[in-house]
Motif scaffolding. Sequence first.
Motif, PDB file in Angstrom:
ATOM      1  N   GLY A  41       0.788  -1.157   0.084  1.00 34.94           N
ATOM      2  CA  GLY A  41      -0.041   0.073  -0.066  1.00 34.94           C
ATOM      3  C   GLY A  41       0.646   1.167  -0.074  1.00 34.94           C
ATOM      4  N   THR A  42       2.197   1.239   0.062  1.00 36.77           N
ATOM      5  CA  THR A  42       2.974   2.360   0.092  1.00 36.77           C
ATOM      6  C   THR A  42       3.706   2.468  -1.671  1.00 36.77           C
ATOM      7  N   SER A  43       3.490   3.621  -1.998  1.00 38.82           N
ATOM      8  CA  SER A  43       3.974   3.769  -3.343  1.00 38.82           C
ATOM      9  C   SER A  43       5.388   4.256  -3.279  1.00 38.82           C
ATOM     10  N   THR A  44       6.050   4.151  -4.290  1.00 36.06           N
ATOM     11  CA  THR A  44       7.441   4.860  -4.281  1.00 36.06           C
ATOM     12  C   THR A  44       7.212   6.458  -4.280  1.00 36.06           C
ATOM     13  N   ARG A  45       6.451   7.151  -4.964  1.00 33.59           N
ATOM     14  CA  ARG A  45       5.955   8.275  -4.883  1.00 33.59           C
ATOM     15  C   ARG A  45       5.733   8.902  -3.587  1.00 33.59           C
ATOM     16  N   GLU A  46       4.965   8.038  -2.616  1.00 30.42           N
ATOM     17  CA  GLU A  46       4.883   8.422  -1.181  1.00 30.42           C
ATOM     18  C   GLU A  46       6.089   8.257  -0.592  1.00 30.42           C
ATOM     19  N   LEU A  47       6.795   7.506  -0.814  1.00 28.51           N
ATOM     20  CA  LEU A  47       7.990   7.393  -0.250  1.00 28.51           C
ATOM     21  C   LEU A  47       8.866   8.438  -0.568  1.00 28.51           C
ATOM     22  N   ALA A  67       8.310  11.295  -1.647  1.00 30.80           N
ATOM     23  CA  ALA A  67       7.765  12.632  -0.878  1.00 30.80           C
ATOM     24  C   ALA A  67       7.856  12.743   0.614  1.00 30.80           C
ATOM     25  N   ALA A  68       7.847  11.665   1.244  1.00 29.92           N
ATOM     26  CA  ALA A  68       7.989  11.566   2.587  1.00 29.92           C
ATOM     27  C   ALA A  68       9.514  11.774   2.903  1.00 29.92           C
ATOM     28  N   LEU A  69      10.336  11.144   2.352  1.00 31.77           N
ATOM     29  CA  LEU A  69      11.856  11.413   2.543  1.00 31.77           C
ATOM     30  C   LEU A  69      12.369  12.370   2.062  1.00 31.77           C
ATOM     31  N   GLY A  70      11.816  13.235   1.070  1.00 26.25           N
ATOM     32  CA  GLY A  70      12.323  14.548   0.464  1.00 26.25           C
ATOM     33  C   GLY A  70      13.510  14.147  -0.538  1.00 26.25           C
ATOM     34  N   VAL A  71      13.470  12.954  -1.274  1.00 27.58           N
ATOM     35  CA  VAL A  71      14.195  12.747  -2.063  1.00 27.58           C
ATOM     36  C   VAL A  71      13.779  12.129  -3.445  1.00 27.58           C
ATOM     37  N   SER A  72      14.593  12.334  -4.659  1.00 24.81           N
ATOM     38  CA  SER A  72      14.222  11.769  -5.686  1.00 24.81           C
ATOM     39  C   SER A  72      14.100  10.239  -5.746  1.00 24.81           C
ATOM     40  N   THR A  73      13.590   9.740  -6.855  1.00 20.61           N
ATOM     41  CA  THR A  73      13.582   8.373  -6.940  1.00 20.61           C
ATOM     42  C   THR A  73      14.886   7.759  -6.985  1.00 20.61           C
ATOM     43  N   SER A  74      15.835   8.234  -7.904  1.00 25.33           N
ATOM     44  CA  SER A  74      17.233   7.795  -8.215  1.00 25.33           C
ATOM     45  C   SER A  74      17.717   8.116  -6.792  1.00 25.33           C
ATOM     46  N   SER A  75      17.757   8.925  -6.002  1.00 19.96           N
ATOM     47  CA  SER A  75      18.452   8.992  -4.649  1.00 19.96           C
ATOM     48  C   SER A  75      17.878   7.871  -3.534  1.00 19.96           C
ATOM     49  N   LEU A  76      16.736   7.631  -3.806  1.00 19.60           N
ATOM     50  CA  LEU A  76      16.100   6.580  -3.000  1.00 19.60           C
ATOM     51  C   LEU A  76      16.914   5.318  -3.329  1.00 19.60           C
ATOM     52  N   ALA A 111      19.321   4.814  -4.806  1.00 20.92           N
ATOM     53  CA  ALA A 111      20.914   4.986  -4.736  1.00 20.92           C
ATOM     54  C   ALA A 111      21.268   4.426  -3.246  1.00 20.92           C
ATOM     55  N   ALA A 112      20.396   4.911  -2.152  1.00 23.04           N
ATOM     56  CA  ALA A 112      20.553   4.789  -0.732  1.00 23.04           C
ATOM     57  C   ALA A 112      20.179   3.282  -0.452  1.00 23.04           C
ATOM     58  N   PHE A 113      19.186   2.993  -0.826  1.00 19.87           N
ATOM     59  CA  PHE A 113      18.682   1.652  -0.158  1.00 19.87           C
ATOM     60  C   PHE A 113      18.327   0.498  -1.347  1.00 19.87           C
ATOM     61  N   GLY A 114      18.725   0.674  -2.431  1.00 20.90           N
ATOM     62  CA  GLY A 114      18.701  -0.255  -3.573  1.00 20.90           C
ATOM     63  C   GLY A 114      17.269  -0.505  -4.198  1.00 20.90           C
ATOM     64  N   SER A 115      16.201  -0.533  -3.372  1.00 16.41           N
ATOM     65  CA  SER A 115      14.910  -0.783  -3.959  1.00 16.41           C
ATOM     66  C   SER A 115      13.739  -0.436  -2.874  1.00 16.41           C
ATOM     67  N   LYS A 116      12.567  -0.434  -3.281  1.00 15.29           N
ATOM     68  CA  LYS A 116      11.420  -0.253  -2.390  1.00 15.29           C
ATOM     69  C   LYS A 116      11.541  -1.682  -1.346  1.00 15.29           C
ATOM     70  N   ALA A 117      11.655  -2.605  -1.988  1.00 15.87           N
ATOM     71  CA  ALA A 117      11.750  -3.707  -1.031  1.00 15.87           C
ATOM     72  C   ALA A 117      12.847  -3.947  -0.089  1.00 15.87           C
ATOM     73  N   GLU A 118      14.288  -3.567  -0.566  1.00 18.28           N
ATOM     74  CA  GLU A 118      15.171  -3.599   0.290  1.00 18.28           C
ATOM     75  C   GLU A 118      14.896  -2.610   1.393  1.00 18.28           C
ATOM     76  N   LEU A 119      14.506  -1.322   1.273  1.00 22.23           N
ATOM     77  CA  LEU A 119      14.011  -0.273   2.075  1.00 22.23           C
ATOM     78  C   LEU A 119      13.015  -0.936   3.222  1.00 22.23           C
ATOM     79  N   PHE A 120      12.071  -1.423   2.731  1.00 20.59           N
ATOM     80  CA  PHE A 120      11.118  -2.046   3.552  1.00 20.59           C
ATOM     81  C   PHE A 120      11.825  -3.112   4.476  1.00 20.59           C
ATOM     82  N   GLU A 121      12.476  -4.000   3.897  1.00 20.44           N
ATOM     83  CA  GLU A 121      13.187  -5.010   4.582  1.00 20.44           C
ATOM     84  C   GLU A 121      14.327  -4.312   5.922  1.00 20.44           C
ATOM     85  N   GLU A 122      14.928  -3.259   5.266  1.00 20.37           N
ATOM     86  CA  GLU A 122      15.789  -2.913   6.359  1.00 20.37           C
ATOM     87  C   GLU A 122      14.914  -2.216   7.381  1.00 20.37           C
ATOM     88  N   ALA A 123      13.801  -1.508   7.257  1.00 22.84           N
ATOM     89  CA  ALA A 123      12.989  -0.753   8.063  1.00 22.84           C
ATOM     90  C   ALA A 123      12.505  -1.689   9.146  1.00 22.84           C
TER      91      ALA A 123
END
Length: 205
Positions: A32-38, A40-49, A51-63
Amino acid sequence: MPQPARGRPRTFDRDHALLEAARLFWRRGYSGTSTRELTAALGVSTSSLYAAFGSKAELFEEAVRTYAERYREIYRQAVAEPEFTSVLERVLIDSVDEFTRPADEHPGCLLSSAAMADSTSTLDTHAYFAELQASNEHSLRSRIEQAVREGQLASSVDTGALTGVVQSVWHGLSARAILGTGRADLLATARLAHAVICGGTGASS
């Protein structure tokens, strides 16, 4: 002609980004959480997101792992205490401290979040949390058995039952924290449980 001074670019705060992402995942789940929402909440571009975490899935798992593993660390530190009374105190009191961390330091309880009903292809959140709880229970029971062998607990103590009592208190404190019970009340409950359990098992310090 002198050029106007430019402000320094904002430094990327990985820990803050992880916290903000966790809040979204806890509230809406992974699907239910889109990359666009992430972004916006983090204040970064998709490419920066990425670059920092690898993917949405990897960000979720790290969280999930970052905030859930705090509970494993509480047990690891608790069972290292030389006296069982201190072991029990750290399990209960340190857990209350974790349950009641300020909102700007913690996304909330994973157990009560939407993320528990969601998962990625590599992390089954519910199974992961179940493994975490089983690991904590196993380490606590091993430490209780050690306390019996060393004479810190009465030889008649049922180590399995005592482990179950402590874990039941832990889950009760967690559930009450989720429902909004204040830190002072939770600490009072934890301290009374500590006194009752120690008194009923012949725990010595």
